[in-house]
Design a protein around this motif. Structure first.
Motif, mmCIF file in Angstrom:
data_model
loop_
_atom_site.group_PDB
_atom_site.id
_atom_site.type_symbol
_atom_site.label_atom_id
_atom_site.label_comp_id
_atom_site.label_asym_id
_atom_site.label_seq_id
_atom_site.Cartn_x
_atom_site.Cartn_y
_atom_site.Cartn_z
ATOM 1 N N SER A 35 -20.403 -8.840 11.164
ATOM 2 C CA SER A 35 -19.050 -9.251 11.533
ATOM 3 C C SER A 35 -18.071 -8.179 11.066
ATOM 4 C CB SER A 35 -18.695 -10.588 10.868
ATOM 5 O OG SER A 35 -18.569 -10.425 9.451
ATOM 6 N N GLY A 36 -16.881 -8.161 11.655
ATOM 7 C CA GLY A 36 -15.869 -7.194 11.219
ATOM 8 C C GLY A 36 -15.548 -7.342 9.743
ATOM 9 N N SER A 37 -15.528 -8.583 9.266
ATOM 10 C CA SER A 37 -15.257 -8.827 7.849
ATOM 11 C C SER A 37 -16.353 -8.246 6.966
ATOM 12 C CB SER A 37 -15.138 -10.332 7.579
ATOM 13 O OG SER A 37 -14.011 -10.875 8.232
ATOM 14 N N SER A 38 -17.613 -8.484 7.335
ATOM 15 C CA SER A 38 -18.735 -7.975 6.545
ATOM 16 C C SER A 38 -18.735 -6.453 6.497
ATOM 17 C CB SER A 38 -20.059 -8.470 7.128
ATOM 18 O OG SER A 38 -20.150 -9.870 7.094
ATOM 19 N N PHE A 39 -18.522 -5.831 7.659
ATOM 20 C CA PHE A 39 -18.541 -4.367 7.730
ATOM 21 C C PHE A 39 -17.430 -3.781 6.859
ATOM 22 C CE2 PHE A 39 -18.565 -0.165 9.605
ATOM 23 C CZ PHE A 39 -19.875 0.005 10.041
ATOM 24 N N GLY A 40 -16.239 -4.355 6.964
ATOM 25 C CA GLY A 40 -15.107 -3.850 6.198
ATOM 26 C C GLY A 40 -15.260 -4.046 4.702
ATOM 27 N N THR A 41 -15.996 -5.092 4.301
ATOM 28 C CA THR A 41 -16.170 -5.370 2.877
ATOM 29 C C THR A 41 -17.030 -4.318 2.189
ATOM 30 O OG1 THR A 41 -15.942 -7.733 3.361
ATOM 31 C CG2 THR A 41 -16.834 -7.180 1.222
ATOM 32 N N MET A 42 -17.779 -3.537 2.950
ATOM 33 C CA MET A 42 -18.571 -2.442 2.357
ATOM 34 C C MET A 42 -17.693 -1.259 1.963
ATOM 35 S SD MET A 42 -22.144 -2.224 4.513
ATOM 36 C CE MET A 42 -21.351 -1.705 6.056
ATOM 37 N N ALA A 43 -16.417 -1.274 2.370
ATOM 38 C CA ALA A 43 -15.530 -0.125 2.161
ATOM 39 C C ALA A 43 -14.821 -0.186 0.816
ATOM 40 C CB ALA A 43 -14.494 -0.064 3.278
ATOM 41 N N ILE A 44 -14.308 0.967 0.416
ATOM 42 C CA ILE A 44 -13.379 1.036 -0.710
ATOM 43 C C ILE A 44 -12.135 0.242 -0.323
ATOM 44 C CG2 ILE A 44 -11.925 2.613 -2.061
ATOM 45 C CD1 ILE A 44 -14.055 4.775 -1.540
ATOM 46 N N SER A 45 -11.570 -0.479 -1.272
ATOM 47 C CA SER A 45 -10.389 -1.296 -0.994
ATOM 48 C C SER A 45 -9.285 -0.450 -0.357
ATOM 49 C CB SER A 45 -9.871 -1.927 -2.289
ATOM 50 O OG SER A 45 -8.732 -2.723 -2.035
ATOM 51 N N GLY A 46 -8.755 -0.930 0.754
ATOM 52 C CA GLY A 46 -7.708 -0.207 1.480
ATOM 53 C C GLY A 46 -8.234 0.711 2.567
ATOM 54 N N LYS A 47 -9.579 0.901 2.631
ATOM 55 C CA LYS A 47 -10.159 1.811 3.628
ATOM 56 C C LYS A 47 -11.086 1.068 4.588
ATOM 57 C CE LYS A 47 -9.759 5.978 0.823
ATOM 58 N NZ LYS A 47 -10.437 7.200 0.313
ATOM 59 N N GLU A 48 -10.857 -0.249 4.732
ATOM 60 C CA GLU A 48 -11.707 -1.063 5.592
ATOM 61 C C GLU A 48 -11.651 -0.590 7.050
ATOM 62 O OE1 GLU A 48 -10.457 -3.476 2.043
ATOM 63 O OE2 GLU A 48 -9.414 -2.217 3.534
ATOM 64 N N ASN A 49 -10.452 -0.306 7.554
ATOM 65 C CA ASN A 49 -10.325 0.135 8.946
ATOM 66 C C ASN A 49 -10.942 1.501 9.163
ATOM 67 O OD1 ASN A 49 -9.039 -2.174 9.921
ATOM 68 N ND2 ASN A 49 -6.993 -1.428 9.374
ATOM 69 N N GLN A 50 -10.844 2.374 8.167
ATOM 70 C CA GLN A 50 -11.467 3.696 8.286
ATOM 71 C C GLN A 50 -12.975 3.555 8.453
ATOM 72 O OE1 GLN A 50 -10.300 6.637 5.344
ATOM 73 N NE2 GLN A 50 -8.291 5.675 5.096
ATOM 74 N N LEU A 51 -13.569 2.659 7.682
ATOM 75 C CA LEU A 51 -15.020 2.457 7.800
ATOM 76 C C LEU A 51 -15.372 1.819 9.136
ATOM 77 C CD1 LEU A 51 -17.790 2.680 6.511
ATOM 78 C CD2 LEU A 51 -17.414 0.443 5.450
ATOM 79 N N ARG A 52 -14.586 0.811 9.560
ATOM 80 C CA ARG A 52 -14.880 0.181 10.846
ATOM 81 C C ARG A 52 -14.748 1.176 11.991
ATOM 82 N NH1 ARG A 52 -12.785 -4.973 8.451
ATOM 83 N NH2 ARG A 52 -10.673 -4.154 8.649
ATOM 84 N N ASN A 53 -13.865 2.153 11.859
ATOM 85 C CA ASN A 53 -13.690 3.144 12.916
ATOM 86 C C ASN A 53 -14.920 4.033 13.101
ATOM 87 O OD1 ASN A 53 -11.110 2.294 13.575
ATOM 88 N ND2 ASN A 53 -10.075 3.772 12.252
ATOM 89 N N VAL A 54 -15.791 4.071 12.096
ATOM 90 C CA VAL A 54 -17.035 4.845 12.212
ATOM 91 C C VAL A 54 -17.925 4.234 13.291
ATOM 92 C CG1 VAL A 54 -19.145 5.525 10.988
ATOM 93 C CG2 VAL A 54 -16.935 5.636 9.822
ATOM 94 N N GLY A 55 -17.883 2.915 13.402
ATOM 95 C CA GLY A 55 -18.645 2.223 14.448
ATOM 96 C C GLY A 55 -20.050 1.877 14.021
ATOM 97 N N ILE A 56 -20.904 2.888 13.908
ATOM 98 C CA ILE A 56 -22.284 2.706 13.462
ATOM 99 C C ILE A 56 -22.464 3.456 12.156
ATOM 100 C CG2 ILE A 56 -24.720 3.176 13.961
ATOM 101 C CD1 ILE A 56 -24.091 2.815 16.913
ATOM 102 N N GLU A 57 -22.986 2.749 11.155
ATOM 103 C CA GLU A 57 -23.069 3.326 9.810
ATOM 104 C C GLU A 57 -24.496 3.214 9.275
ATOM 105 O OE1 GLU A 57 -22.196 5.168 6.409
ATOM 106 O OE2 GLU A 57 -20.741 4.899 8.022
ATOM 107 N N GLN A 58 -24.920 4.258 8.580
ATOM 108 C CA GLN A 58 -26.196 4.205 7.878
ATOM 109 C C GLN A 58 -26.025 3.323 6.636
ATOM 110 O OE1 GLN A 58 -28.896 5.771 9.095
ATOM 111 N NE2 GLN A 58 -30.302 5.077 7.494
#
Length: 269
Positions: A132-155
């Motif tokens: 989910s968008g929430s799960s994917f963003g939660t893997m990010a550093i706080s404040g950089k959730e959208n930057q991580l989601r913009n990657v699309g596919i992540e290892q």
């Protein structure tokens, strides 16, 4: 003749030496990899995300949890799984930890997600999880959730863990198709490592045997009812994994139950 034999012996010896050295190095490499994998407990995969950037992927999903995916204890921290992990619904309600470290916006901290949906095309795209968008963003550093989601596919790295829903008891969402001859329900919020079995028993009368329910689809279990089999119903759950612990939700399905409604028990693993 002796010269030929001598040369043949030297040739054989050289070949034996090369083969021995190759096999020794190759086995040592495999041993190191095996030790690394078993010691870390993490496996590598690729993950994508779907739905609203801050949402729960889709409403309900293939497991049949409906709008429960957005509410506590799931709280939108869910994932769709590739068919190889989804396993015809047997993985519904099981928990995985995921984390990412390869992108600058990754925090490296593990996030626990629950399988609530299937991603039928993920295996062919070398993806195991469609978060989910929430799960994917939660893997990010706080404040950089959208930057991580913009990657699309992540290892990512992932591992299966026991669910722990923090004091929430098991719930039963009665399937809309349930009637006096047939009973089905989705089992929600069970702690541990999934379910190995579900059984039903009428409790209006003392005694009686438990009816073994069968997996229907997703997290839904079903059973055909004998004639005059009346509620209230108790449900016995057997834990998955190595536990095989059993718990009984006594009279959790009331005499006046309605298909489509959810009934919460007082128990959990």
């Amino acid at each position: 003749m002796a010269f030929v034999l001598h040369n043949s012996f030297l040739t054989y010896l050289a070949l034996f030496s090369l083969l021995f050295n190759f096999c020794y190095c190759f086995n040592l490499k495999l041993l190191n990899v095996s030790k690394l994998d078993s010691g870390s407990g993490w496996s590598s995969a690729q993950a994508s995300w779907y739905g609203n950037p801050s949402g729960a992927g889709s409403v309900g999903g293939a497991c049949g949890y409906q709008n429960s995916v957005e509410a506590a204890p799931f709280s939108s921290l869910i994932t769709a799984a590739a068919s190889s992990i989804y396993n015809s619904g047997k993985a519904c309600g099981t928990c995985f930890q995921v984390k990412c470290t390869t992108t600058a916006s990754c925090s490296g901290n593990p996030v626990t997600v629950v399988i609530t949906d299937e991603c039928p095309g993920c295996d062919s795209q070398s993806l195991l999880f469609d978060l989910s968008g929430s799960s994917f963003g939660t893997m990010a550093i706080s404040g950089k959730e959208n930057q991580l989601r913009n990657v699309g596919i992540e290892q990512i790295q992932y591992r299966r863990v026991h669910c722990n829903f923090g004091g929430v008891s098991v719930a039963f969402r009665v399937d809309p198709g349930t009637n006096e001859n047939y009973f089905a329900a989705a089992v929600e919020f069970e702690n541990g490592d999934g379910l190995a079995g579900v059984e039903l028993k009428q409790t209006a009368k003392s005694g009686g045997a438990w009816l073994k329910m069968q997996p229907s689809w997703g997290a839904v279990w079903k059973v055909d009812l004998p004639a005059n089999y009346k509620p209230p119903f108790s449900v016995r759950l057997t834990a998955g994994g190595n536990s095989r612990k059993t718990i009984v939700a006594d009279k959790v399905i009331p005499a006046n139950y309605k298909p489509g409604q959810t009934y919460r028990s007082m128990v959990n693993f």
